[in-house]
Design an enzyme around this catalytic site. Structure first.
Site, mmCIF file in Angstrom:
data_model
loop_
_atom_site.group_PDB
_atom_site.id
_atom_site.type_symbol
_atom_site.label_atom_id
_atom_site.label_comp_id
_atom_site.label_asym_id
_atom_site.label_seq_id
_atom_site.Cartn_x
_atom_site.Cartn_y
_atom_site.Cartn_z
ATOM 1 C CG ASN A 122 -14.149 -9.595 22.482
ATOM 2 O OD1 ASN A 122 -15.127 -9.147 21.898
ATOM 3 N ND2 ASN A 122 -13.042 -8.912 22.630
ATOM 4 C CD GLU A 143 -15.303 -8.939 17.406
ATOM 5 O OE1 GLU A 143 -15.540 -8.031 18.205
ATOM 6 O OE2 GLU A 143 -14.442 -8.854 16.501
HETATM 7 P P1 ADP Z 1 -14.432 -5.712 24.510
HETATM 8 O O1 ADP Z 1 -13.354 -5.204 23.613
HETATM 9 O O2 ADP Z 1 -13.973 -5.912 25.927
HETATM 10 O O3 ADP Z 1 -15.117 -6.919 23.934
HETATM 11 P P2 ADP Z 1 -16.743 -4.131 23.725
HETATM 12 O O4 ADP Z 1 -16.708 -2.629 23.592
HETATM 13 O O5 ADP Z 1 -16.807 -4.937 22.500
HETATM 14 O O6 ADP Z 1 -15.521 -4.526 24.621
HETATM 15 O O7 ADP Z 1 -17.963 -4.450 24.667
HETATM 16 C C1 ADP Z 1 -18.298 -5.785 24.909
HETATM 17 C C2 ADP Z 1 -18.946 -6.026 26.236
HETATM 18 O O8 ADP Z 1 -20.144 -5.253 26.359
HETATM 19 C C3 ADP Z 1 -19.395 -7.462 26.331
HETATM 20 O O9 ADP Z 1 -18.358 -8.301 26.801
HETATM 21 C C4 ADP Z 1 -20.559 -7.400 27.285
HETATM 22 O O10 ADP Z 1 -20.095 -7.574 28.614
HETATM 23 C C5 ADP Z 1 -21.103 -5.988 27.102
HETATM 24 N N1 ADP Z 1 -22.376 -5.927 26.356
HETATM 25 C C6 ADP Z 1 -23.465 -5.202 26.744
HETATM 26 N N2 ADP Z 1 -24.456 -5.324 25.853
HETATM 27 C C7 ADP Z 1 -24.011 -6.148 24.873
HETATM 28 C C8 ADP Z 1 -24.620 -6.651 23.692
HETATM 29 N N3 ADP Z 1 -25.885 -6.326 23.355
HETATM 30 N N4 ADP Z 1 -23.900 -7.479 22.899
HETATM 31 C C9 ADP Z 1 -22.642 -7.812 23.251
HETATM 32 N N5 ADP Z 1 -22.016 -7.365 24.360
HETATM 33 C C10 ADP Z 1 -22.682 -6.533 25.179
HETATM 34 N N1 RBF Z 2 -13.914 -5.925 11.546
HETATM 35 C C1 RBF Z 2 -13.257 -5.723 10.371
HETATM 36 O O1 RBF Z 2 -12.101 -5.317 10.392
HETATM 37 N N2 RBF Z 2 -13.851 -5.967 9.175
HETATM 38 C C2 RBF Z 2 -15.142 -6.377 9.071
HETATM 39 O O2 RBF Z 2 -15.624 -6.608 7.947
HETATM 40 C C3 RBF Z 2 -15.887 -6.544 10.275
HETATM 41 N N3 RBF Z 2 -17.194 -6.886 10.244
HETATM 42 C C4 RBF Z 2 -17.902 -6.980 11.397
HETATM 43 C C5 RBF Z 2 -19.264 -7.259 11.348
HETATM 44 C C6 RBF Z 2 -20.003 -7.356 12.511
HETATM 45 C C7 RBF Z 2 -21.482 -7.640 12.428
HETATM 46 C C8 RBF Z 2 -19.371 -7.172 13.774
HETATM 47 C C9 RBF Z 2 -20.159 -7.283 15.041
HETATM 48 C C10 RBF Z 2 -18.017 -6.902 13.841
HETATM 49 C C11 RBF Z 2 -17.257 -6.800 12.653
HETATM 50 N N4 RBF Z 2 -15.902 -6.511 12.688
HETATM 51 C C12 RBF Z 2 -15.217 -6.326 11.525
HETATM 52 C C13 RBF Z 2 -15.156 -6.566 13.941
HETATM 53 C C14 RBF Z 2 -14.868 -5.224 14.573
HETATM 54 O O3 RBF Z 2 -13.655 -4.733 14.059
HETATM 55 C C15 RBF Z 2 -14.753 -5.487 16.074
HETATM 56 O O4 RBF Z 2 -16.039 -5.822 16.557
HETATM 57 C C16 RBF Z 2 -14.221 -4.338 16.851
HETATM 58 O O5 RBF Z 2 -12.919 -4.046 16.417
HETATM 59 C C17 RBF Z 2 -14.218 -4.637 18.337
HETATM 60 O O6 RBF Z 2 -13.558 -5.831 18.627
HETATM 61 MG MG MG Z 3 -15.840 -6.959 21.889
#
Ligand code: ADP
Ligand code: RBF
Ligand code: MG
Length: 213
Positions: free
Chosen positions: A94, A153
Site C-alpha cells: 500500500n 496498492e
Molecule cells: P497490508 O494490508 O499491510 O498492505 P498485505 O496483506 O496486503 O498487508 O501485505 C502487504 C505487504 O506484504 C507489503 O507491504 C509487503 O511488505 C509484503 N509483500 C511481500 N511480498 C509482496 C509482493 N510480492 N507484493 C506486494 N507486497 C508484498
Molecule cells: N477490491 C475490490 O473491492 N474490487 C476489485 O475489483 C478489486 N480488484 C483488485 C484487483 C487486483 C489485481 C488487486 C491486487 C486488488 C484488487 N482489489 C479489489 C483490492 C483488494 O480488495 C485489496 O487488495 C485487499 O482488500 C487488501 O487491501
Molecule cells: Mg496491502
C-alpha cells in the site's frame, strides 16, 4: 522505452514521451468479430465446480487499454489491514496517502480500477533495484467498504523474502485492465485478481521496462 524525467512534484516522476510503441496506443489489440456455429453439447451438472465456473472474469488481454506514456508514481509502503495476504492470498504493497498528487495523476487517466505495470522496491538506496511485473489496484476496495480515501496498492510478481514496509516503491502504470468492482463474495474477487495477474503477465510481455537513470 520509458525513461524518467524529474517532475515538479518531489514524490513522483512522470514519464517522458519518447515511448514509441503503437500507432494505436489506447488499445493493445482489436480482435475482429467472428461467428461461431451453435454446437449441440450435453450438459452434465457438476456440483463441485459449478460455483467457481460461474464466476465472470472481467479483464482480458484484448480489452486492456494502454496508457500513452504510462503513469509513474512513487510512495512509501505502509501498513493496512493485512487482508491482502491473509484473506485474499495476494499481498499488496500500500502506498502512503499523504501525497494527493499521486492519486490525482491516476484519477486524471482511467480513475479507479485495476492496472498493470512495473514495480520496483528500493530496499537499498545505494544499489539498483530491479523492475518486476505488477498488478495495481487504485480505489476504495468496495467489496470490503471500509476505507475512506482511495488506496494505491501493488502486488509485485516476485517472491520477496519477508516484507518491505517503510521502503520506497516506484510504479509505472502501463495499461488499464478493468473497473474496480464490488463483488458478492471473496471467491469472486480472488478469481478475478488471479485472472488480472494472468492478463497482466500477457500484456507486459510486449512492453518495455522503464529505463532508470
Ligand atoms: P497490508 O494490508 O499491510 O498492505 P498485505 O496483506 O496486503 O498487508 O501485505 C502487504 C505487504 O506484504 C507489503 O507491504 C509487503 O511488505 C509484503 N509483500 C511481500 N511480498 C509482496 C509482493 N510480492 N507484493 C506486494 N507486497 C508484498
Ligand atoms: N477490491 C475490490 O473491492 N474490487 C476489485 O475489483 C478489486 N480488484 C483488485 C484487483 C487486483 C489485481 C488487486 C491486487 C486488488 C484488487 N482489489 C479489489 C483490492 C483488494 O480488495 C485489496 O487488495 C485487499 O482488500 C487488501 O487491501
Ligand atoms: Mg496491502
Amino acid at each position: 522505452m520509458y525513461s524518467f524525467i524529474a517532475s515538479p512534484f518531489p514524490s513522483h516522476y512522470i514519464l517522458n514521451s519518447s515511448n514509441k510503441r503503437s500507432s494505436n496506443p489506447k488499445c493493445i489489440s482489436s480482435k475482429s468479430s467472428f461467428s461461431v456455429k451453435p454446437a449441440i453439447v450435453s450438459c452434465v451438472s457438476n456440483a463441485s465446480s459449478s460455483n467457481s465456473d460461474s464466476v465472470k472474469l472481467l479483464s482480458s488481454e484484448s480489452t486492456a487499454k494502454l496508457i500513452p506514456n504510462g503513469i509513474q508514481v512513487e510512495g512509501v509502503v505502509t501498513t493496512g489491514f493485512g487482508r491482502g495476504s491473509k484473506t485474499l492470498g495476494v499481498p499488496t504493497a500500500n502506498l502512503d496517502h499523504e501525497r494527493s498528487e499521486i492519486t490525482s495523476l491516476i484519477s486524471s487517466s482511467f480513475g479507479h480500477g485495476v492496472y498493470c505495470g512495473w514495480a520496483r522496491v528500493i530496499i537499498d538506496e545505494n544499489s539498483d533495484a530491479l523492475w518486476y511485473p505488477s498488478v495495481i489496484n487504485y480505489g476504495m476496495n468496495p467489496t470490503f467498504g471500509d476505507i475512506e480515501i482511495p488506496l494505491v496498492e501493488a502486488h509485485v510478481m516476485n517472491d520477496f523474502e519477508g516484507d518491505f514496509y517503510s521502503r520506497r516503491i516506484q510504479l509505472c502504470l502501463v495499461a488499464f485492465l478493468r473497473q474496480e468492482m464490488k463483488f458478492n463474495s471473496f471467491q469472486e474477487l480472488i478469481k478475478n485478481i488471479k485472472n488480472d495477474i494472468k492478463v497482466a503477465t500477457a500484456v507486459l510481455a510486449n512492453q518495455n521496462k522503464p529505463t532508470t537513470p
